[in-house]
Design a protein around this motif. Sequence first.
Motif, PDB file in Angstrom:
ATOM      1  N   TYR A 157       0.789  -1.239  -0.087  1.00  0.00           N
ATOM      2  CA  TYR A 157       0.185  -0.028  -0.070  1.00  0.00           C
ATOM      3  C   TYR A 157       0.797   1.336   0.098  1.00  0.00           C
ATOM      4  O   TYR A 157       1.747   1.294   0.602  1.00  0.00           O
ATOM      5  CB  TYR A 157      -0.878   0.203   1.194  1.00  0.00           C
ATOM      6  CG  TYR A 157      -1.894  -1.157   1.391  1.00  0.00           C
ATOM      7  CD1 TYR A 157      -2.959  -1.187   0.601  1.00  0.00           C
ATOM      8  CD2 TYR A 157      -1.753  -1.927   2.249  1.00  0.00           C
ATOM      9  CE1 TYR A 157      -4.018  -2.150   0.274  1.00  0.00           C
ATOM     10  CE2 TYR A 157      -2.630  -3.105   2.485  1.00  0.00           C
ATOM     11  CZ  TYR A 157      -3.844  -3.070   1.601  1.00  0.00           C
ATOM     12  OH  TYR A 157      -4.788  -4.077   1.718  1.00  0.00           O
ATOM     13  N   TYR A 192      -3.050   3.503   2.739  1.00  0.00           N
ATOM     14  CA  TYR A 192      -3.251   2.967   4.129  1.00  0.00           C
ATOM     15  C   TYR A 192      -4.011   3.895   4.919  1.00  0.00           C
ATOM     16  O   TYR A 192      -4.886   3.191   5.716  1.00  0.00           O
ATOM     17  CB  TYR A 192      -1.506   2.795   4.660  1.00  0.00           C
ATOM     18  CG  TYR A 192      -1.628   2.106   6.221  1.00  0.00           C
ATOM     19  CD1 TYR A 192      -1.832   0.770   6.131  1.00  0.00           C
ATOM     20  CD2 TYR A 192      -1.648   2.873   7.152  1.00  0.00           C
ATOM     21  CE1 TYR A 192      -1.994   0.222   7.351  1.00  0.00           C
ATOM     22  CE2 TYR A 192      -1.622   2.528   8.405  1.00  0.00           C
ATOM     23  CZ  TYR A 192      -1.786   1.119   8.681  1.00  0.00           C
ATOM     24  OH  TYR A 192      -1.745   0.577   9.982  1.00  0.00           O
ATOM     25  N   THR A 218      -7.765   3.356   4.528  1.00  0.00           N
ATOM     26  CA  THR A 218      -8.105   2.061   5.266  1.00  0.00           C
ATOM     27  C   THR A 218      -8.627   2.527   6.646  1.00  0.00           C
ATOM     28  O   THR A 218      -9.804   2.015   6.954  1.00  0.00           O
ATOM     29  CB  THR A 218      -7.344   0.975   5.205  1.00  0.00           C
ATOM     30  OG1 THR A 218      -6.299   1.122   5.871  1.00  0.00           O
ATOM     31  CG2 THR A 218      -7.091   0.388   3.614  1.00  0.00           C
ATOM     32  N   ALA A 226     -11.887   4.255   6.097  1.00  0.00           N
ATOM     33  CA  ALA A 226     -12.845   3.640   5.160  1.00  0.00           C
ATOM     34  C   ALA A 226     -14.445   4.276   5.361  1.00  0.00           C
ATOM     35  O   ALA A 226     -15.138   4.700   4.294  1.00  0.00           O
ATOM     36  CB  ALA A 226     -13.041   2.483   5.116  1.00  0.00           C
TER      37      ALA A 226
END
Length: 126
Positions: free
Chosen positions: A81, A86, A89, A92
């Motif tokens: 990533y 990253y 995430t 999200a």
Amino acid sequence: MSLLKVENLSHSFAEKKLYDQASFELYKGEHMGVVGQNGAGKSTLIKILTGEVIPDKGEIVWQSNAQIGHLDQYAQVDGQYTINEYLQTAFANLMEMEQRMNYLYEESAANADNDLLMKAVELQNN
């Protein structure tokens, strides 16, 4: 009302006093940076604010609906990533909410639909 209120924070590590009756408030829309020399207590402050470390004295009060995010400086990141991927995430749910809001704004403009616009406004206010 502040998002974060720190009052009379005192904390020592071994014989070194890191904080002595420190106080500050952080309000919506403000940003805070923590800078200092190695050993000054930057990581300890973050750990105190996240509840990982209990201070010697003082009070830490977060607004009741505040969501706290923290990326540890020693985090193990999968090399496949990028940094941006990253971090996405970790957020999200917010990224999905942003996509939903943008869709609702576009559809409301294209169809002159105030109901869709109000749904987007509700999402934004959450």
